[in-house]
Write a protein that holds these residues in place. Structure first.
Motif, short mmCIF file in Angstrom:
data_model
loop_
_atom_site.label_atom_id
_atom_site.label_comp_id
_atom_site.label_asym_id
_atom_site.label_seq_id
_atom_site.Cartn_x
_atom_site.Cartn_y
_atom_site.Cartn_z
N GLY A 124 4.51 -47.80 -19.99
CA GLY A 124 3.76 -47.68 -21.36
C GLY A 124 2.26 -47.82 -21.07
N ASP A 125 1.96 -47.82 -19.56
CA ASP A 125 0.46 -47.85 -19.03
C ASP A 125 0.39 -47.16 -17.66
N LEU A 126 -0.80 -46.38 -17.90
CA LEU A 126 -0.94 -45.77 -16.50
C LEU A 126 -1.11 -46.36 -15.37
N SER A 127 -1.70 -47.52 -15.62
CA SER A 127 -2.11 -48.43 -14.34
C SER A 127 -1.03 -49.23 -13.72
N LEU A 128 0.12 -49.10 -14.22
CA LEU A 128 1.40 -50.10 -13.72
C LEU A 128 2.20 -49.57 -12.67
N ARG A 129 1.94 -48.19 -12.57
CA ARG A 129 2.65 -47.29 -11.36
C ARG A 129 1.90 -46.93 -10.52
N THR A 130 1.98 -46.68 -9.30
CA THR A 130 1.58 -46.01 -8.31
C THR A 130 2.05 -44.85 -8.08
N SER A 131 1.25 -43.72 -7.36
CA SER A 131 1.80 -42.37 -7.35
C SER A 131 0.77 -41.76 -6.05
N ARG A 132 1.39 -41.26 -5.04
CA ARG A 132 0.52 -40.68 -4.08
C ARG A 132 0.28 -39.35 -4.26
N ASP A 133 1.00 -38.41 -5.09
CA ASP A 133 0.93 -37.26 -5.30
C ASP A 133 1.72 -36.73 -6.64
N LEU A 134 1.47 -35.47 -6.80
CA LEU A 134 2.26 -34.86 -7.89
C LEU A 134 3.52 -34.03 -7.48
N ASP A 135 4.48 -34.24 -8.28
CA ASP A 135 5.76 -33.47 -8.08
C ASP A 135 6.17 -32.65 -9.16
N ILE A 136 5.96 -31.42 -9.29
CA ILE A 136 6.30 -30.51 -10.20
C ILE A 136 7.64 -29.38 -9.85
N LEU A 137 8.22 -29.30 -10.72
CA LEU A 137 9.42 -28.60 -10.88
C LEU A 137 9.31 -27.20 -11.47
N ILE A 138 9.84 -25.91 -10.92
CA ILE A 138 9.23 -24.70 -11.66
C ILE A 138 10.58 -23.84 -11.30
N PRO A 139 10.87 -22.66 -11.89
CA PRO A 139 11.80 -21.79 -11.41
C PRO A 139 11.38 -21.20 -10.08
N PHE A 140 12.48 -21.02 -9.39
CA PHE A 140 12.43 -20.42 -7.88
C PHE A 140 11.66 -19.11 -8.11
N LYS A 141 11.96 -18.34 -9.21
CA LYS A 141 11.51 -16.89 -9.22
C LYS A 141 9.90 -17.07 -9.32
N ASP A 142 9.25 -18.21 -9.72
CA ASP A 142 7.92 -18.35 -10.05
C ASP A 142 7.10 -18.83 -8.82
N LEU A 143 7.65 -18.88 -7.62
CA LEU A 143 6.71 -19.71 -6.62
C LEU A 143 5.81 -18.78 -6.07
N SER A 144 5.79 -17.53 -6.15
CA SER A 144 4.76 -16.55 -5.66
C SER A 144 3.65 -17.00 -6.51
N LYS A 145 3.86 -16.87 -7.91
CA LYS A 145 2.97 -17.06 -9.00
C LYS A 145 2.10 -18.34 -8.84
N ALA A 146 3.05 -19.34 -8.60
CA ALA A 146 2.40 -20.76 -8.49
C ALA A 146 1.52 -20.80 -7.22
N ASP A 147 2.07 -20.27 -6.26
CA ASP A 147 1.20 -20.19 -5.00
C ASP A 147 -0.14 -19.61 -5.17
N GLN A 148 -0.28 -18.51 -5.92
CA GLN A 148 -1.57 -17.81 -6.18
C GLN A 148 -2.27 -18.61 -7.05
N VAL A 149 -1.78 -19.36 -8.04
CA VAL A 149 -2.59 -20.14 -9.06
C VAL A 149 -3.19 -21.58 -8.04
N LEU A 150 -2.35 -22.02 -7.42
CA LEU A 150 -3.17 -23.16 -6.45
C LEU A 150 -3.84 -22.79 -5.42
N THR A 151 -3.71 -21.67 -4.79
CA THR A 151 -4.46 -20.93 -3.91
C THR A 151 -6.06 -20.68 -4.70
N ASN A 152 -5.85 -20.46 -5.70
CA ASN A 152 -7.19 -19.93 -6.39
C ASN A 152 -7.96 -21.28 -6.84
#
Length: 386
Positions: A124-152
């Protein structure tokens, strides 16, 4: 539900036991102060090291106003880390919103697995948990599109090292790093590594929830899927960070459909892991134990206490001492069902890029890596001992 047994916590450092008790203050009505016995002969430097190692310093600091028996310099040290974490989580939140928004505009469905969404949903509070990075799940077929987005967006991909293009089933995510923002992102096409059985993306998407806390709505796992994901993730890492177990404890406060959880864990052959998480959370954090669990699961829970008896960093890139490595390998095998053990053994016999580094062969002779793999693994073990 009454516990069948009790875990042996006698070798857990008193500093970690104190951390657990402070975190539990809010949960136990009428307790305003920590027991004097727990405070005797505490090594406060080790206390702080454990708070950092287990990634609980922000939650720990939030409980400090419940007791007046902690040295002020310890509270101040935790406060500095707490304040720093606030900025980190705000930064991650902004990046998460931007990436999920652009993924949506690019017709890429995405589910946020951890990070700021968990902080809001579980604490219930953004400050109470720590995180090092972001973990995002997507469909396998969209890996190439996601790679292009992040590269851009300026992200650099950490190339997967593979020999026979086996990364699709051996790995489960690709890592990205933004050098200017110093931001890490892991794009998942599976929740777990290896040839493990798990729900496909369509199934998870159908049960998704929407987090509207942020300026741009983001999607994340349904409660029952999240419980199984966190249980399997924590177990795979030996529960070596207390934060993962606290996540389980916090999630169990929500209105979970236990019948669905038990059905899913049976379907995906993870019942023993789910029960291990329930036992650990019940024994260490006083969570509700919703079922009678098997003796084997109690043994698995006790085997995880090994990781609380010492500070073990399993994923900092440094090789583990041989005894710890052997223990961890045996521990991981003990978590697996019979079919999972069979798949693991088959995957172990499959050559990796490390075999290529050990013995370079022309591409036409790559097939020789299969019969040579046991020899090459032995060579690496012997070399590492020198």
């Amino acid at each position: 539900m009454k516990n069948q047994f009790s875990l042996n916590l006698s070798s857990v450092p008193k500093e970690l036991k104190l951390i657990i008790e402070i975190i539990k203050i809010e949960e136990e009505k009428g307790i305003q102060e920590i027991s004097e016995v727990l405070l005797e002969n505490i090594n406060w430097e080790e206390f702080l090291q454990l708070a950092m190692h287990h990634r609980v310093y922000s939650l720990l600091y939030s409980r400090m106003n419940k007791t007046s028996k902690i040295p002020s310099e310890v509270v101040q040290s935790l406060n500095r880390k707490y304040q720093k974490n606030i900025f980190k989580m705000l930064s991650l939140s902004g990046e998460m919103e931007q990436i999920c928004r652009i993924f949506g505009e690019s017709q890429i469905k995405s589910l946020v697995l951890k990070g700021p969404v968990l902080a809001v949903d579980l604490y219930g509070d953004l400050s109470l948990r720590t995180s090092r990075d972001l973990d995002i799940l997507i469909p396998f077929k969209d890996l190439s599109k996601a790679d292009q987005v992040l590269t851009n967006l300026g992200y650099e991909k950490e190339e997967l090292q593979t020999l026979f293009n086996d990364w699709k089933w051996k790995d489960h995510h690709i890592s990205y790093y933004h050098p200017k923002k110093q931001m890490h992102i892991e794009i998942h096409w599976k929740m777990h590594p290896g040839a493990s059985k798990e729900p496909d993306f369509k199934e998870l998407w159908a049960r998704k929830r929407t987090c509207t806390h942020f300026s741009h709505s983001v999607y994340f796992l349904g409660r029952e899927d999240l419980f199984l994901f966190l249980a399997l993730h924590g177990a795979r890492h030996g529960w070596s960070r207390l934060r993962w177990l606290i996540d389980i404890h916090q999630l169990m406060k929500q209105n979970l459909n236990w019948d669905e959880i038990f059905a899913l864990s049976k379907k995906y052959k993870s019942t023993q892991v789910e029960e291990q998480a329930l036992i650990l959370s019940s024994q260490l954090l006083n969570s509700y134990l919703p079922k009678t669990v098997k003796v084997r699961s109690w043994k698995l829970a006790q085997s995880a206490i090994f990781y609380y008896e010492r500070m073990i960093n399993l994923h900092n890139g440094d090789p583990l001492p041989l005894k710890l490595e052997r223990y961890h390998m045996m521990y991981l095998m003990s978590l697996k069902s019979l079919s999972s053990k069979f798949l693991f053994i088959i995957s172990f016999l499959f050559p990796t890029y490390k075999d290529k580094e050990t013995l370079k062969l022309p591409r036409t002779f790559y097939f020789l890596y299969f019969p040579l793999r046991p020899v090459l693994v032995t060579v690496r073990k012997i070399t590492s001992l020198k």
